[in-house]
Design an enzyme around this catalytic site. Structure first.
Site, PDB file in Angstrom:
ATOM      1  N   ASP A 115      36.028 -27.298  81.188  1.00 41.49           N
ATOM      2  CA  ASP A 115      36.666 -27.774  79.957  1.00 41.49           C
ATOM      3  C   ASP A 115      37.884 -28.621  80.320  1.00 41.49           C
ATOM      4  O   ASP A 115      38.659 -28.259  81.215  1.00 41.49           O
ATOM      5  CB  ASP A 115      37.104 -26.555  79.124  1.00 41.49           C
ATOM      6  CG  ASP A 115      37.890 -26.951  77.884  1.00 41.49           C
ATOM      7  OD1 ASP A 115      38.676 -26.122  77.386  1.00 41.49           O
ATOM      8  OD2 ASP A 115      37.732 -28.106  77.429  1.00 41.49           O
ATOM      9  N   ASP A 129      18.479 -34.303  79.694  1.00 37.39           N
ATOM     10  CA  ASP A 129      17.522 -33.356  79.125  1.00 37.39           C
ATOM     11  C   ASP A 129      16.882 -34.021  77.909  1.00 37.39           C
ATOM     12  O   ASP A 129      17.596 -34.493  77.015  1.00 37.39           O
ATOM     13  CB  ASP A 129      18.259 -32.075  78.704  1.00 37.39           C
ATOM     14  CG  ASP A 129      17.401 -30.839  78.880  1.00 37.39           C
ATOM     15  OD1 ASP A 129      17.891 -29.856  79.463  1.00 37.39           O
ATOM     16  OD2 ASP A 129      16.226 -30.882  78.450  1.00 37.39           O
ATOM     17  N   ASP A 165      33.121 -29.978  78.959  1.00 40.39           N
ATOM     18  CA  ASP A 165      32.891 -31.328  78.419  1.00 40.39           C
ATOM     19  C   ASP A 165      32.763 -32.351  79.541  1.00 40.39           C
ATOM     20  O   ASP A 165      32.920 -32.017  80.719  1.00 40.39           O
ATOM     21  CB  ASP A 165      34.045 -31.704  77.478  1.00 40.39           C
ATOM     22  CG  ASP A 165      35.404 -31.439  78.118  1.00 40.39           C
ATOM     23  OD1 ASP A 165      36.230 -30.748  77.495  1.00 40.39           O
ATOM     24  OD2 ASP A 165      35.613 -31.879  79.265  1.00 40.39           O
ATOM     25  N   ASP A 196      39.621 -26.654  74.477  1.00 35.99           N
ATOM     26  CA  ASP A 196      38.960 -26.032  73.306  1.00 35.99           C
ATOM     27  C   ASP A 196      38.034 -24.890  73.732  1.00 35.99           C
ATOM     28  O   ASP A 196      37.323 -24.320  72.908  1.00 35.99           O
ATOM     29  CB  ASP A 196      38.176 -27.090  72.503  1.00 35.99           C
ATOM     30  CG  ASP A 196      36.986 -27.665  73.271  1.00 35.99           C
ATOM     31  OD1 ASP A 196      36.227 -28.465  72.693  1.00 35.99           O
ATOM     32  OD2 ASP A 196      36.808 -27.301  74.478  1.00 35.99           O
ATOM     33  N   HIS A 215      19.635 -22.213  83.048  1.00 38.88           N
ATOM     34  CA  HIS A 215      20.420 -21.728  81.906  1.00 38.88           C
ATOM     35  C   HIS A 215      19.644 -20.753  81.031  1.00 38.88           C
ATOM     36  O   HIS A 215      20.200 -20.180  80.089  1.00 38.88           O
ATOM     37  CB  HIS A 215      20.864 -22.927  81.064  1.00 38.88           C
ATOM     38  CG  HIS A 215      19.714 -23.642  80.443  1.00 38.88           C
ATOM     39  ND1 HIS A 215      18.782 -24.354  81.186  1.00 38.88           N
ATOM     40  CD2 HIS A 215      19.286 -23.702  79.168  1.00 38.88           C
ATOM     41  CE1 HIS A 215      17.861 -24.842  80.385  1.00 38.88           C
ATOM     42  NE2 HIS A 215      18.136 -24.461  79.148  1.00 38.88           N
ATOM     43  N   ASP A 216      18.350 -20.570  81.356  1.00 38.99           N
ATOM     44  CA  ASP A 216      17.516 -19.637  80.582  1.00 38.99           C
ATOM     45  C   ASP A 216      17.202 -18.362  81.351  1.00 38.99           C
ATOM     46  O   ASP A 216      16.543 -17.473  80.810  1.00 38.99           O
ATOM     47  CB  ASP A 216      16.160 -20.284  80.229  1.00 38.99           C
ATOM     48  CG  ASP A 216      16.268 -21.414  79.240  1.00 38.99           C
ATOM     49  OD1 ASP A 216      15.407 -22.302  79.282  1.00 38.99           O
ATOM     50  OD2 ASP A 216      17.231 -21.402  78.444  1.00 38.99           O
ATOM     51  N   ASP A 226      12.054 -30.986  77.985  1.00 45.59           N
ATOM     52  CA  ASP A 226      12.092 -29.634  77.443  1.00 45.59           C
ATOM     53  C   ASP A 226      10.741 -29.255  76.814  1.00 45.59           C
ATOM     54  O   ASP A 226      10.236 -30.001  75.976  1.00 45.59           O
ATOM     55  CB  ASP A 226      13.177 -29.608  76.357  1.00 45.59           C
ATOM     56  CG  ASP A 226      13.475 -28.227  75.846  1.00 45.59           C
ATOM     57  OD1 ASP A 226      13.962 -27.411  76.640  1.00 45.59           O
ATOM     58  OD2 ASP A 226      13.210 -27.957  74.667  1.00 45.59           O
ATOM     59  N   GLU A 234       9.394 -29.298  81.795  1.00 50.28           N
ATOM     60  CA  GLU A 234       9.470 -27.847  81.655  1.00 50.28           C
ATOM     61  C   GLU A 234       8.208 -27.412  80.937  1.00 50.28           C
ATOM     62  O   GLU A 234       7.964 -27.831  79.804  1.00 50.28           O
ATOM     63  CB  GLU A 234      10.695 -27.402  80.852  1.00 50.28           C
ATOM     64  CG  GLU A 234      10.828 -25.896  80.839  1.00 50.28           C
ATOM     65  CD  GLU A 234      11.612 -25.340  79.661  1.00 50.28           C
ATOM     66  OE1 GLU A 234      11.634 -25.974  78.599  1.00 50.28           O
ATOM     67  OE2 GLU A 234      12.201 -24.268  79.805  1.00 50.28           O
TER      68      GLU A 234
HETATM   69  O1  ISL Z   1      12.970 -18.936  79.247  1.00 48.25           O
HETATM   70  C1  ISL Z   1      12.205 -18.777  78.332  1.00 48.25           C
HETATM   71  C2  ISL Z   1      10.840 -18.203  78.492  1.00 48.25           C
HETATM   72  O2  ISL Z   1      10.884 -17.149  79.433  1.00 48.25           O
HETATM   73  C3  ISL Z   1      12.627 -19.076  76.965  1.00 48.25           C
HETATM   74  O3  ISL Z   1      13.852 -18.386  76.741  1.00 48.25           O
HETATM   75  C4  ISL Z   1      12.918 -20.554  76.786  1.00 48.25           C
HETATM   76  O4  ISL Z   1      13.208 -20.706  75.444  1.00 48.25           O
HETATM   77  C5  ISL Z   1      11.712 -21.445  77.103  1.00 48.25           C
HETATM   78  O5  ISL Z   1      11.546 -21.498  78.457  1.00 48.25           O
HETATM   79  C6  ISL Z   1      11.940 -22.871  76.603  1.00 48.25           C
HETATM   80  O6  ISL Z   1      13.190 -23.299  77.062  1.00 48.25           O
HETATM   81  C7  ISL Z   1      13.645 -24.581  76.642  1.00 48.25           C
HETATM   82  O7  ISL Z   1      13.443 -24.790  75.239  1.00 48.25           O
HETATM   83  C8  ISL Z   1      14.190 -23.980  74.328  1.00 48.25           C
HETATM   84  C9  ISL Z   1      15.659 -23.800  74.718  1.00 48.25           C
HETATM   85  O8  ISL Z   1      16.197 -22.698  73.988  1.00 48.25           O
HETATM   86  C10 ISL Z   1      15.812 -23.531  76.202  1.00 48.25           C
HETATM   87  O9  ISL Z   1      17.193 -23.440  76.562  1.00 48.25           O
HETATM   88  C11 ISL Z   1      15.132 -24.654  76.959  1.00 48.25           C
HETATM   89  O10 ISL Z   1      15.311 -24.520  78.372  1.00 48.25           O
HETATM   90  C12 ISL Z   1      14.081 -24.660  72.987  1.00 48.25           C
HETATM   91  O11 ISL Z   1      14.532 -26.004  73.131  1.00 48.25           O
END
Ligand code: ISL
Length: 597
Positions: free
Chosen positions: A29, A106, A37, A33, A349-350, A214, A276
Site C-alpha cells: 500500500d 488477468d 496499489d 488506505d 491467491h485461491d 480466468d 486457468e
Molecule cells: O480455487 C478454486 C477451486 O478449487 C475456486 O476457489 C476458484 O474460484 C476457481 O479456481 C476459479 O478461480 C478464478 O475465478 C473466480 C475467482 O474467485 C478466483 O479468484 C479466480 O482465480 C471467479 O472469477
C-alpha cells in the site's frame, strides 16, 4: 530431447522463464488506505528484480465493486481507483520492462460485474439489444418465479447457493457460476466475443505482454440440463453439479482458436497466454497447449491441488498422500513431454499457503518451504511464484470468523450456519485449512507494525509471524527461502536440462521422498525432496557419491552410499551427474550451492 513445440522449433522464451503473481490488494500500500496499489508495486520492483523473475502477472486491477476482490469487472479499460490510474499502470509497466520483466494481466471474461454497463443494459428489458449478452431464462415450467426450486436448472454456484438469480424487473433469472454479482457472459453471442477481443487488443496495444485467462474453460456452456445432485459441499448437496454442463464445453476450442486469430495473430512470439482451467485433464492440456492448434501456451491444472480435498472440497482437507501427488505431477510431465507445456505451481491467491498445506510451517518452515520450491522448480515447465511464497509465508491461522474477507469463505460459512451443517468451531477449522484468505494476508516486508505493508489499517489482518517471517530478515540470511528461490530461478535461466530435459520419476512408491531425474541436453540432474520431519533414505540409481551438489537446503553434502541418498528432515538436493563434474563443466562449489559460503 522433446521440445515444448514441434521438434524443429526454437524454444519459446517462456520455457526458461519464471512468473511472479502479484495480488495487488495485499502486495504494498502506498497511500495508507490499507489496500495495496500500483504505486506500492513501484516501491518493490527491486525485490522482484533481485529475485530474478521474468514475468509479473497482476490479479485484476480493473474498475470493480470488489465483490470478489476484482474478479467482478465493471470497466475493462479503467483501473479501479483503489489501485490507482491507467497512468500509474503505464509507469509500473515501464519500470518492469526497464528491468527486463514482462507484464501479464488477468483476463476475466467468463463473467462481468453486475455493475458493468453491458449487464445494466442487458437487465433493463427483455427487449434490450444486449439481453442475449448474458444467460437469461424464465422460471422452471410450472413453478412460481422467484420461489425456491423455480430456478431454470438445479445448478449450484461455486460460492454456495443457487447459480441463478431472480430479477424482479423482468421476471427472469440470470446465470452466475460464481457470485450473484458476477453474471456469466453468453459466449454463444458473436457480439460478446467481438467486444472481448476488441478489449484484449486494446490492452496489447497499450504494451502488456499477455494474459492469464480466468476460468477460460467455462466460457462454452450447455445451459439447460440439470446437474447431478452430489454431497460435495462446494457444489452443495442441495444443488446440482453444474460442471458436467459448463467445463470444457462443446465450442471451447473453437472460441480459443477464434480468439487467437482475432487477437494474437502476428504478436505471438512475445506474449504469454496461460489459461486457468479447473477440471482440465492431461488430454485437455495437450489440446490447449499444442502450438499447432494456436490456442494457449500453458494452463493451470487443478488435479494436484485437489488431491487433499475430501468430499466437501477445499473446506474438507485431508492429509495428502505424497504418492498421489507424485503420480499426478508425473502424469502431467509425461503427458505434455512431446507436445504442449506445463505451468508449475503450489499456490496462488485461491490456494492455502503451500508451506502450511504440504510442508511444516513451524520448526521446519525454512526447510520445508525450500524443499517444496526445489521440487517444483526442477520440474519441466514454467514455475509460478505467488507473492510471499518466496518468503515462506504461512497460512493466516485465523481463529475468528470475523477475520475472514473472502466471499467464497463467507458464503460457505453463511450456508453452513443457515443449514446447521457445521458448528462455528468446525467452521473455523474448515476455513483455517482451506480459505483463500490464507494466501491473501499482506506481504510481510519487515518486522514493523503492519509488516511494512501499510501505514493505515490493513484490509485484512497481517500475520503476527511477520516479526520473524519477512523480506528484510529473509534477505539478510543467505540460506533463506528468498535466496533459495533466487538460486532456483538462476539455475533455470542457466541450465538447459532444467529448462527442457526429460522428466523421469524415481522411487514412485516411496511415501515420504519425491525423487526424479532430468536428462537430455546436458549432464543428468538428480532431484530429491524429503516431505517429512524424519530422516529418510532413497535409492537413486546412477548417482555417484561425488556427484556435484548444485542446490541444497541443508548445510554440507548429503550422504550418498552405494547409490542410496540419506535425507535429513525436509531436505532437498539437486545433484549433477558426477562425470560432468569431473570434467569441470560446472564450477559451482557445494557451499555456494547451499548458500552457506
Ligand atoms: O480455487 C478454486 C477451486 O478449487 C475456486 O476457489 C476458484 O474460484 C476457481 O479456481 C476459479 O478461480 C478464478 O475465478 C473466480 C475467482 O474467485 C478466483 O479468484 C479466480 O482465480 C471467479 O472469477
Amino acid at each position: 530431447m522433446p521440445s515444448a513445440q514441434s521438434r524443429d522449433d526454437p524454444p519459446a522464451w517462456w520455457t526458461s522463464a519464471v512468473v511472479y503473481q502479484i495480488y495487488p490488494r495485499s502486495f504494498q500500500d502506498s497511500d495508507g488506505d490499507g489496500i495495496g496499489d500500483l504505486r506500492g508495486v513501484l516501491q518493490r520492483i527491486d525485490h522482484l528484480a533481485e529475485l530474478g523473475v521474468d514475468v509479473v502477472w497482476f490479479s485484476p486491477i480493473y474498475r470493480s465493486p470488489q465483490d470478489d476482490n476484482g474478479y467482478d469487472i465493471s470497466d475493462y479499460r479503467e483501473i479501479d481507483p483503489l489501485f490507482g490510474t491507467l497512468e500509474d499502470l503505464d509507469e509500473v509497466v515501464a519500470a518492469l520492462h526497464a528491468r527486463g520483466i514482462r507484464v501479464v494481466m488477468d483476463l476475466v471474461v467468463n463473467h462481468t460485474s453486475d455493475e458493468h454497463p453491458w449487464f445494466l443494459e442487458s437487465r433493463s428489458s427483455k427487449d434490450s439489444d444486449k439481453r442475449d449478452w448474458y444467460w437469461w431464462r424464465p422460471a422452471r415450467e410450472g413453478m412460481e418465479p422467484g420461489t425456491r426450486g423455480a430456478e431454470p436448472t438445479n445448478w449450484g454456484s461455486y460460492f454456495s447457493g443457487p447459480a441463478w438469480e431472480f430479477d424482479e424487473a423482468t421476471g427472469e433469472y440470470y446465470l452466475h457460476l460464481f457470485s450473484r454479482k458476477q453474471p456469466d457472459l453468453n459466449w454463444e453471442n458473436p457480439q460478446v466475443r467481438a467486444a472481448v477481443y476488441d478489449m484484449m487488443r486494446w490492452w496489447l496495444d497499450r504494451g502488456i505482454d499477455g494474459f492469464r485467462m480466468d476460468v477460460i474453460n467455462l466460457i462454452s456452456k450447455s445451459v439447460g440440463p440439470d446437474g447431478r445432485l452430489s454431497d460435495a459441499v462446494v457444489i452443495d448437496g442441495r444443488y446440482g453439479d453444474n460442471r458436467e454442463h459448463t467445463v470444457n464445453g462443446p465450442r471451447l476450442h473453437e472460441f480459443l482458436q477464434e480468439m487467437h486469430r482475432e487477437v494474437f495473430e502476428g504478436r505471438r512470439d512475445t506474449l504469454l497466454l496461460v489459461g486457468e482451467t479447473p477440471g482440465a485433464t492431461v488430454e485437455d492440456g495437450r489440446l490447449f497447449t499444442d502450438p499447432s492448434r494456436r490456442e494457449l501456451d500453458m494452463i493451470f491444472t487443478f488435479e494436484h491441488v485437489h488431491l487433499d480435498h475430501g468430499p466437501g472440497g477445499r473446506f474438507d482437507l485431508r492429509p495428502l498422500d505424497l504418492r498421489e501427488l507424485k503420480a499426478t505431477m508425473a502424469r502431467w510431465q509425461t503427458g505434455l513431454a512431446d507436445v504442449g507445456w506445463n505451468s508449475l505451481y503450489w499456490e496462488n491467491h485461491d490456494q492455502p499457503r503451500s508451506v502450511s498445506r504440504f510442508g511444516a510451517d513451524g520448526a521446519y518452515r525454512r526447510e520445508s518451504a525450500t524443499m517444496l520450491a526445489t521440487v517444483l522448480h526442477l520440474h519441466r515447465g514454467t514455475p509460478y511464484v505467488y507473492q510471499g511464497e518466496e518468503l515462506g509465508m504461512t497460512n493466516a491461522h485465523f481463529r475468528r470468523l470475523s477475520d475472514y474477507r473472502d466471499i467464497e469463505s463467507l458464503r460457505f460459512a453463511a450456508e453452513a450456519r443457515a443449514h446447521g451443517t457445521m458448528t462455528d468451531a468446525q467452521l473455523v477449522d474448515a476455513l483455517a485449512g482451506g480459505s483463500r484468505d490464507n494466501a491473501r494476508t499482506p506481504v510481510q516486508w519487515d518486522a514493523s507494525a503492519s509488516a511494512g505493508f501499510t501505514s493505515g489499517e490493513p484490509w485484512i489482518a497481517v500475520n503476527p509471524n511477520h516479526v520473524t517471517v519477512n523480506a528484510e530478515a529473509e534477505r539478510a540470511d543467505e540460506a533463506s527461502v528468498f535466496h533459495h528461490h533466487r538460486r532456483l530461478i538462476a539455475l533455470r535461466h542457466d541450465d538447459p536440462v532444467v529448462q527442457r530435459g526429460d522428466f523421469t520419476l524415481v522411487a514412485a512408491d516411496h511415501p515420504h521422498v519425491y525423487a526424479f531425474t532430468r536428462s537430455g541436453g546436458g549432464p543428468t540432474l538428480f532431484v530429491a525432496g524429503n516431505f517429512s520431519s524424519q530422516p529418510q533414505t532413497v535409492e537413486l540409481a546412477g548417482v555417484d557419491a561425488d556427484a556435484e551438489l548444485v542446490i541444497a537446503n541443508h548445510p554440507g553434502r548429503p550422504s550418498i552410499t552405494g547409490g542410496v541418498l540419506a535425507l535429513r528432515p525436509w531436505e532437498a538436493v539437486v545433484l549433477r551427474d558426477a562425470r560432468a563434474a569431473r570434467t569441470g563443466d560446472h564450477g559451482r562449489t557445494d557451499a555456494a550451492a547451499s548458500g552457506r559460503e
